[in-house]
Each structure stands twice: as structure tokens, then as C-alpha cells.
Design an enzyme around this catalytic site. Structure first.
Site, PDB file in Angstrom:
ATOM      1  N   GLU A 104       4.034  -1.643  13.441  1.00  0.00           N
ATOM      2  CA  GLU A 104       3.917  -1.718  12.172  1.00  0.00           C
ATOM      3  C   GLU A 104       4.867  -2.561  11.450  1.00  0.00           C
ATOM      4  O   GLU A 104       6.388  -2.560  12.006  1.00  0.00           O
ATOM      5  CB  GLU A 104       4.968   0.294  12.313  1.00  0.00           C
ATOM      6  CG  GLU A 104       4.606   0.398  11.166  1.00  0.00           C
ATOM      7  CD  GLU A 104       5.260   1.907  10.626  1.00  0.00           C
ATOM      8  OE1 GLU A 104       4.657   2.823  11.756  1.00  0.00           O
ATOM      9  OE2 GLU A 104       5.796   1.856  10.018  1.00  0.00           O
ATOM     10  N   ASP A 106       6.532  -2.292   7.269  1.00  0.00           N
ATOM     11  CA  ASP A 106       6.820  -1.702   6.629  1.00  0.00           C
ATOM     12  C   ASP A 106       7.117  -2.213   5.191  1.00  0.00           C
ATOM     13  O   ASP A 106       8.860  -2.771   5.489  1.00  0.00           O
ATOM     14  CB  ASP A 106       7.576  -0.119   6.762  1.00  0.00           C
ATOM     15  CG  ASP A 106       6.698   0.715   7.898  1.00  0.00           C
ATOM     16  OD1 ASP A 106       5.975   0.733   8.007  1.00  0.00           O
ATOM     17  OD2 ASP A 106       7.642   1.286   8.975  1.00  0.00           O
ATOM     18  N   GLU A 108       8.547   0.378   1.974  1.00  0.00           N
ATOM     19  CA  GLU A 108       8.764   1.485   1.194  1.00  0.00           C
ATOM     20  C   GLU A 108       9.520   1.346   0.446  1.00  0.00           C
ATOM     21  O   GLU A 108      10.601   0.628   0.052  1.00  0.00           O
ATOM     22  CB  GLU A 108       9.078   2.537   2.848  1.00  0.00           C
ATOM     23  CG  GLU A 108       8.443   2.613   3.269  1.00  0.00           C
ATOM     24  CD  GLU A 108       8.875   3.697   4.533  1.00  0.00           C
ATOM     25  OE1 GLU A 108       9.902   4.159   3.815  1.00  0.00           O
ATOM     26  OE2 GLU A 108       7.970   3.877   5.149  1.00  0.00           O
TER      27      GLU A 108
END
Ligand SMILES: *[C@@H]1O[C@H](CO)[C@@H](O)[C@H](O)[C@H]1NC(C)=O
Ligand SMILES: *[C@@H]1O[C@H](CO)[C@@H](O)[C@H](O)[C@H]1NC(C)=O
Ligand SMILES: *[C@@H]1O[C@H](CO)[C@@H](O)[C@H](O)[C@H]1NC(C)=O
Length: 284
Positions: A104, A106, A108
Site C-alpha cells: 500500500e 498512501d 492522507e
């Protein structure tokens, strides 16, 4: 017209057409490229697939995912975050594979009370293990205009960029014993959700539901890469070997010095057995 001029003209037309086709193929269209993952009508698409909004209310947030899965790609999207009081909300733009040992990558965006800065949070999971957070303060107001966020994932490195400025690099140090995502295809995901138990000032500032619905906008989505299942040579492009030149290294040093507010590689208390291996290897 003599035949060589005719041939040259034909070639020009052909080249011009090829460029148009390439341009058309590389500009994303939300109506065609993504599907809603949750929140139903809280995802809305405008301007013939060029603009998408996600919203969050006191019932649920919303999100979408790319229809394609990719094994190495570059993703660009422009985002305009929630203006004013966005405390408790989290907006995301990330890649993920499926399954328990998933990879993953990311981005955010943690909201804040009115007038307080957003936090740009990044993380990398490999083989199901994350704990590689780095956080930044934006050097601009991310809520009053669109800014471009990029995840580049090629066989050599992952680069996070903001308005084309590299802010973070995660190198492929598999040969030095650091797992790197090389075999599990990933989709792009986005979401807007309520995380007021932790997101803002450690969970102390809650979402103010009298301000709902909260809305974020995504535009100019573009994915260039190797679609899982497509022929290997169908995705060749400069992104496959993209890295940082001297200028890029200067910029990332400057950004990290001035705007990085958390780096797991400096958090020695958190890793009493020693910092993760990549923390001791060259950063860029
Ligand atoms: C995007 O896709 C939709 C649905 O296929 C189509 O109606 C729209 O015209 C496309 N937009 C552009 C800019 O081509
Ligand atoms: C959610 O918001 C709506 C509209 O503001 C309101 O009418 C409703 O009572 C709220 N529901 C809950 C569970 O807070
Ligand atoms: C919100 O603002 C406070 C005060 O400026 C700051 O300490 C915090 O890091 C900001 N961001 C979040 C996500 O809490």
C-alpha cells in the site's frame, strides 16, 4: 505535388494524429475509469468526467477506486480539500493490493479546525507491514485551489510529489533486505471519511456535524502505467525510470527540512530494537 512532399505531408498528419490519440488516451475520465466503493450518491461526477466530488455527512463518507489494476504506474490527481472547519475528517488518495500481505502507498490529508493547518500524511506498506509514516505541512492553503498530488511507483522507487515537487522517496532496497512492492498489482483508491477518534490533534478535536456535508473535489485524474494483464510493452514511458536529478534532490532536501513534521526514521523511541533497515540507507 511531387510524391516526396506528399509523403512528408502524410507523415505529418500521421504524427499529429498519433499525438492526439496519445493525449486522448492519457487524460483520465472519472465516468469511465473509476467505480464507487461506498457512500452511493455522495460521489458525484461533473464536466464530462473531468471533476468528481466526494462528500461526508453524519451517516457515512464516500469513496471510489480505479477499475484497472496496475503493476507499476504513475498517478496524478488534483485535489481541493475541505475549506474552513475540517476537523475529524480524512481525505485519501492511495494505492493498495488485496489480501493479507498487501502492499500500500498512501497519501492522507488530515483535516483541522478553521485556520489550523492540514497534515499531509504518507505511508508505505510492504508485505502487510507499514509503520513508515512521514508527515508534512503543506506550504500553501490546500483548500482554496486545486493542487496536484502524485504517486509514482516504478521498479526502482516510489516518489510522492506535491505540485511536482518530490516530498518523499522510498527506494527499492530489496537487495539490501527491505521488502519492496514488485509483484502484487494495485488499484487506486480514494475516500473521505470521519476519523475524529484520532485524526485531528490526536482525536481531541471532533467533527462538527453542524458543518456537514463536507465535500472534497478531485480533478484531472491521470494514470499512466502497466495495466495488470496487458502486454508488458504496452506501458513503456519515462515514468518507468523516473528518479530525482540534482535539482530534485535539492528540492526534496529543502521540503523535508522545512515542512516535514514527522519521520518514522527519526523516532528512535518507537523502535527500541533499532530503526527499520531503510532508515540507514541513502534516502534519495
Ligand atoms: C467521459 O466519459 C463519459 C461516459 O463514457 C462521456 O459521456 C464523456 O463525454 C467523456 N468525457 C470526455 C471529456 O471525453
Ligand atoms: C444527521 O444530519 C441530519 C441533517 O442535518 C439531521 O436531520 C439528523 O438528525 C442527523 N442524524 C444524526 C444521527 O445525527
Ligand atoms: C492542527 O493544528 C494544530 C495546531 O496548529 C497542530 O498542532 C496539528 O498538527 C494540526 N493537524 C492535525 C491533523 O491535528
Amino acid at each position: 505535388m511531387d510524391s516526396s512532399i506528399r509523403a512528408t505531408k502524410a507523415l505529418h498528419v500521421l504524427v499529429a494524429t498519433a499525438f492526439l490519440l496519445l493525449a486522448a488516451a492519457s487524460a483520465g475520465n472519472f465516468s469511465q475509469d473509476v467505480s464507487v466503493t461506498f457512500g452511493g450518491p455522495r460521489t458525484q461526477i461533473f464536466n464530462g468526467g473531468q471533476l468528481l466530488t466526494l462528500s461526508l455527512d453524519n451517516i457515512t463518507g464516500s469513496g471510489f477506486e480505479s477499475k484497472n489494476q496496475y503493476l507499476f504506474a504513475r498517478f496524478d490527481v488534483q485535489l481541493k480539500l475541505i475549506p474552513g472547519d475540517s476537523a475529524g475528517t480524512v481525505t485519501t488518495f492511495y494505492l493498495s493490493s488485496l489480501g493479507s500481505n498487501h502492499d500500500e502507498i498512501d497519501f492522507e490529508f488530515l483535516g483541522n479546525s478553521s485556520g489550523q493547518p492540514y497534515t499531509i500524511h504518507t505511508n508505505v506498506y510492504t508485505q502487510g507491514v507499514g509503520n513508515r509514516e512521514q508527515q508534512f505541512r503543506p506550504w500553501f492553503d490546500p483548500t482554496n485551489a486545486f493542487h496536484t498530488y502524485t504517486i509514482l511507483w516504478n521498479p526502482q522507487r516510489i516518489i510522492f510529489m506535491v505540485d511536482n515537487m518530490p516530498i518523499r522517496v522510498f527506494n527499492n532496497y530489496a537487495a539490501r533486505g527491505v521488502p519492496y512492492p514488485t509483484s502484487q498489482p494495485m488499484r487506486l483508491y480514494t475516500s473521505l471519511w470521519n476519523a475524529d477518534d484520532w485524526a485531528t490533534q490526536g482525536g481531541r478535536v471532533k467533527t462538527d456535524w453542524t458543518k456537514a456535508p463536507f465535500t472534497v473535489s478531485y480533478q484531472n485524474y491521470n494514470a499512466v502505467g502497466c495495466v495488470a494483464g496487458a502486454p508488458a510493452n504496452s506501458c513503456n514511458g519515462p515514468w518507468q525510470t523516473q528518479g530525482l536529478d540534482a535539482n530534485g534532490r535539492n528540492r526534496i532536501r529543502w521540503i523535508q527540512q522545512k515542512y516535514m513534521i514527522y519521520n518514522y526514521c527519526s523516532d528512535v523511541k518507537r523502535f527500541p530494537q533499532g530503526l527499520p533497515r531503510e532508515c540507514g540507507l541513502p534516502r534519495f
